[in-house]
Scaffold this active site. Structure first.
Site, PDB file in Angstrom:
ATOM      1  N   GLN A 127       0.284  -1.372  -0.078  1.00  0.00           N
ATOM      2  CA  GLN A 127      -0.224  -0.124   0.027  1.00  0.00           C
ATOM      3  C   GLN A 127       0.706   1.546  -0.141  1.00  0.00           C
ATOM      4  OE1 GLN A 127      -2.793  -0.250   3.234  1.00  0.00           O
ATOM      5  NE2 GLN A 127      -3.949  -1.681   1.541  1.00  0.00           N
ATOM      6  N   ALA A 128       0.082   2.116  -0.266  1.00  0.00           N
ATOM      7  CA  ALA A 128       1.036   3.909  -0.603  1.00  0.00           C
ATOM      8  C   ALA A 128       1.851   3.743  -0.017  1.00  0.00           C
ATOM      9  CB  ALA A 128       0.191   5.038  -1.031  1.00  0.00           C
ATOM     10  N   CYS A 129       1.517   3.802   1.475  1.00  0.00           N
ATOM     11  CA  CYS A 129       1.561   4.168   3.477  1.00  0.00           C
ATOM     12  C   CYS A 129       2.630   3.115   3.769  1.00  0.00           C
ATOM     13  CB  CYS A 129       0.464   4.255   4.001  1.00  0.00           C
ATOM     14  SG  CYS A 129      -0.054   2.586   4.460  1.00  0.00           S
ATOM     15  N   GLY A 130       3.407   2.077   2.614  1.00  0.00           N
ATOM     16  CA  GLY A 130       4.129   1.387   3.105  1.00  0.00           C
ATOM     17  C   GLY A 130       4.144  -0.279   3.344  1.00  0.00           C
TER      18      GLY A 130
END
Ligand SMILES: Cc1cc2nc3c(=O)[nH]c(=O)nc-3n(C[C@H](O)[C@H](O)[C@H](O)COP(=O)(O)O)c2cc1C
Length: 179
Positions: free
Chosen positions: A154-157
């Site tokens: 996910q983009a947040c890591g």
């Protein structure tokens, strides 16, 4: 045969770029696509891209001069509506019957005997939250079709469920819902 008409609504997720690929597929397959954006979606994707892909101006404000009744008219025009990507925020708003923006108004005015799809995209914790889960269940009980999400980076890591499905899978779900 007339072209199928898709009310394609985007909300404010990093996955808006993937939704553009779905829109491109639909247009290439001869669907007529009306793009609708929440204000947050416009932070992620520009109206020029959406109008360029669909040939139709984006509807993003209920009070747009010349389009004051589009929040009703577009629901009658559409053969199918989809929110893609659907944020936790818009999912919770729709489940509470909130019509404070154009996506909410379109939902309340929409005849749920026609297909209405939601393609969620969000962080895995947001997806697992009881508020989001309860809203998705409520929407399903109203005949809304909630698509699954993919698991992965996910983009947040973080890694987990909540990723928007791939464009081909969303395109296939739209075709199936119309068949
Ligand atoms: C970089 C960034 C990425 C975001 N991605 C998501 C997302 O994928 N899913 C989500 O539910 N919210 C995401 N958000 C938060 C939403 O944009 C925020 O909740 C917004 O109020 C959603 O409004 P809307 O549902 O009206 O479009 C993101 C915010 C930022 C700044």
């Amino acid at each position: 045969m007339s072209k199928s008409r898709i009310l394609f609504q985007l909300s404010g997720s990093i996955a808006c770029y993937k939704a553009c690929q779905v829109i491109s597929r639909l247009v290439q397959a001869d669907f007529e696509v009306q793009p609708v954006c929440t204000q947050a979606a416009l932070q992620f994707i520009g109206p020029a891209t959406l109008e360029g892909l669909t040939g139709k101006p984006v509807f993003s404000d209920t009070f747009t001069p010349g389009r004051m009744l589009d929040h009703i008219h577009l629901t009658k025009w559409a053969d199918l509506a989809i929110v893609c990507p659907a944020t936790a925020d818009v999912i919770n708003r729709l489940a509470s019957g909130n019509a404070s923006d154009c996506v909410g108004s379109l939902f309340l005015a929409y005849d749920l005997k026609k297909p209405y799809l939601i393609a969620p995209a969000m962080n895995h914790q947001m997806m697992a939250h009881p508020a989001t889960r309860a809203s998705l269940e409520k929407l399903q009980s109203w005949n809304v079709q909630v698509l699954s999400t993919a698991s992965g980076y996910q983009a947040c890591g973080d890694v987990g469920p909540g990723r928007l499905l791939e464009p081909d899978e969303i395109f296939a779900a739209i075709q199936k819902a119309l068949s």
